[in-house]
Structure formats: structure tokens, C-alpha cells
Enzyme design. Structure first.
Site, PDB file in Angstrom:
ATOM      1  N   ASP A 119       0.867  -1.174   0.000  1.00 32.41           N
ATOM      2  CA  ASP A 119       0.000   0.000   0.000  1.00 32.41           C
ATOM      3  C   ASP A 119       0.907   1.228   0.000  1.00 32.41           C
ATOM      4  OD1 ASP A 119      -1.732   2.068   0.446  1.00 32.41           O
ATOM      5  OD2 ASP A 119      -2.707   1.200   2.197  1.00 32.41           O
TER       6      ASP A 119
ATOM      7  N   TRP B 161       6.017  -3.508   7.401  1.00 26.59           N
ATOM      8  CA  TRP B 161       4.915  -4.477   7.381  1.00 26.59           C
ATOM      9  C   TRP B 161       5.345  -5.625   6.477  1.00 26.59           C
ATOM     10  CZ3 TRP B 161       0.416  -7.118   7.062  1.00 26.59           C
ATOM     11  CH2 TRP B 161      -0.189  -7.337   5.825  1.00 26.59           C
TER      12      TRP B 161
ATOM     13  N   ASP C 121       8.965   1.433   4.011  1.00 24.39           N
ATOM     14  CA  ASP C 121       8.766   2.741   3.380  1.00 24.39           C
ATOM     15  C   ASP C 121      10.108   3.461   3.279  1.00 24.39           C
ATOM     16  OD1 ASP C 121       6.049   2.388   3.120  1.00 24.39           O
ATOM     17  OD2 ASP C 121       5.569   3.343   5.041  1.00 24.39           O
TER      18      ASP C 121
HETATM   19  N1  ABN Z   1       3.105   2.340   4.159  1.00 24.40           N
HETATM   20  C1  ABN Z   1       2.624   3.245   3.224  1.00 24.40           C
HETATM   21  C2  ABN Z   1       1.825   4.335   3.862  1.00 24.40           C
HETATM   22  C3  ABN Z   1       2.442   5.507   4.197  1.00 24.40           C
HETATM   23  C4  ABN Z   1       1.701   6.523   4.751  1.00 24.40           C
HETATM   24  C5  ABN Z   1       0.365   6.348   4.982  1.00 24.40           C
HETATM   25  C6  ABN Z   1      -0.243   5.157   4.628  1.00 24.40           C
HETATM   26  C7  ABN Z   1       0.492   4.147   4.053  1.00 24.40           C
END
Ligand code: ABN
Length: 178
Positions: free
Chosen positions: A78, A103, A122
Site C-alpha cells: 500500500d 509491514w 517505506d
Molecule cells: N506504508 C505506506 C503508507 C504511508 C503513509 C500512509 C499510509 C500508508
């Protein structure tokens, strides 16, 4: 000795005739034409030609496009694909830093049919990349189980909490439980 001269002359003419430049060229031309006709029908082994480009089903194999959401490693991703944001599937773009927490999802690789653990780290330190937003949620659970939820900014533990994009790092084979 006239007969000898005549004999010699005749044989010399014969040699000269059969080895003339024109005769040699004509013979060479004949071989070339016959060769050009025969070559394409000779039994060349073409079995392995393009073997690298053949898919298991026999059709042409396309290189996987890692900038498309459908790429198998993104089954539980995501975020914005780092491969569209100056990084790669498993590395952050310059000027960003990989998140310290992540995750973990499980995706099946269609090439070998095996399940792999994928860490969706991320990349942090720049504002949102905005390109190639993907949202697949295989195995995702509601946010009250934070470790099982993918809609979270995993830059939370970094110096900069700014989320830029998401990587998909293969951790290893998933264990099969029976
Ligand atoms: N892990 C991606 C993400 C970042 C910020 C907000 C939601 C999802």
C-alpha cells in the site's frame, strides 16, 4: 621435335583454358549460387533460438514490469512504488532513508510457485512521491492489529517521518504449515 612442341602447346592451352580468369570466376559464381540456394534448407539446429524468451507455455515471455502494481511482489503493498520514484523495488531513491520498521506480507512468485515473505519498508525523508500508487491488501488485517495492517506510515521510527515511497524486499521463503 615438332610433335613434342605441338603436344606441349596443346596441353599448355588446355591448362590455360581451364584456369582462365573468366572460367574461374564463372565456376566461383556457380558455387555461390548453388550455396545460396542450398544454405537455407540445410538442417540448422534452431531448437535453442530465443529459448530465453520463451515462457513455460511456449509463448513469448515478457520481462516482469516492476513499475506496475500487478508485479507479484506487490501483492500486499500500500503506497507509491519506489521503482517509479528514482529507487528500485528493493532500494530507496537518493535522499531518502529506509524505514526502521515495516509491514511483512506473503506473496506467491508465479515463476516458481513458491510463497515469499516480503518486507514493505517505506522510504522516508522526502514528501510523497505521488507516482504509481498501488494498494493490494493480501493478508491485511484491520488497524487494531497494527503489525498486520499495511495502511501505516512506517517512517514513524525514523528521524524524518515523511513518507516518500514503498519498497518490496524479499526476506526469504515463507514456511509451509500443513
Ligand atoms: N506504508 C505506506 C503508507 C504511508 C503513509 C500512509 C499510509 C500508508
Amino acid at each position: 621435335m615438332k610433335w613434342f612442341d605441338q603436344l606441349f602447346e596443346r596441353s599448355a592451352r588446355k591448362v590455360a583454358h581451364s584456369t582462365s580468369r573468366r572460367g574461374t570466376l564463372a565456376r566461383l559464381g556457380k558455387y555461390l549460387v548453388v550455396g545460396a540456394i542450398a544454405l537455407p534448407v540445410l538442417p540448422f539446429d534452431r531448437v535453442n533460438r530465443d529459448a530465453h524468451a520463451l515462457a513455460p507455455g511456449g509463448g513469448k515471455k515478457k520481462a516482469p514490469d516492476e513499475s506496475q502494481c500487478e508485479y507479484w511482489r506487490y501483492c500486499a503493498l500500500d503506497g507509491f512504488l519506489c521503482s517509479c520514484c528514482g529507487g528500485t523495488t528493493s532500494s530507496c531513491p537518493p535522499g531518502t532513508e529506509m524505514s526502521k520498521v515495516a509491514w511483512i506480507g506473503t506473496c506467491r512468485n508465479p515463476v516458481d510457485g513458491k510463497d515469499y515473505l516480503i518486507s514493505y519498508n517505506d522510504c522516508c525523508g522526502k514528501n510523497a512521491c505521488g507516482r504509481c500508487l498501488c494498494n493490494f491488501n493480501l493478508g491485511d488485517r484491520p488497524a487494531y492489529r497494527m503489525g498486520l495492517h499495511n495502511d501505516i506510515n512506517w517512517c514513524m521510527a525514523n528521524t524524518s517521518n515523511m513518507f516518500h515511497c514503498t519498497t518490496s524486499v524479499i526476506i526469504g521463503l515463507a514456511e509451509q504449515h500443513s
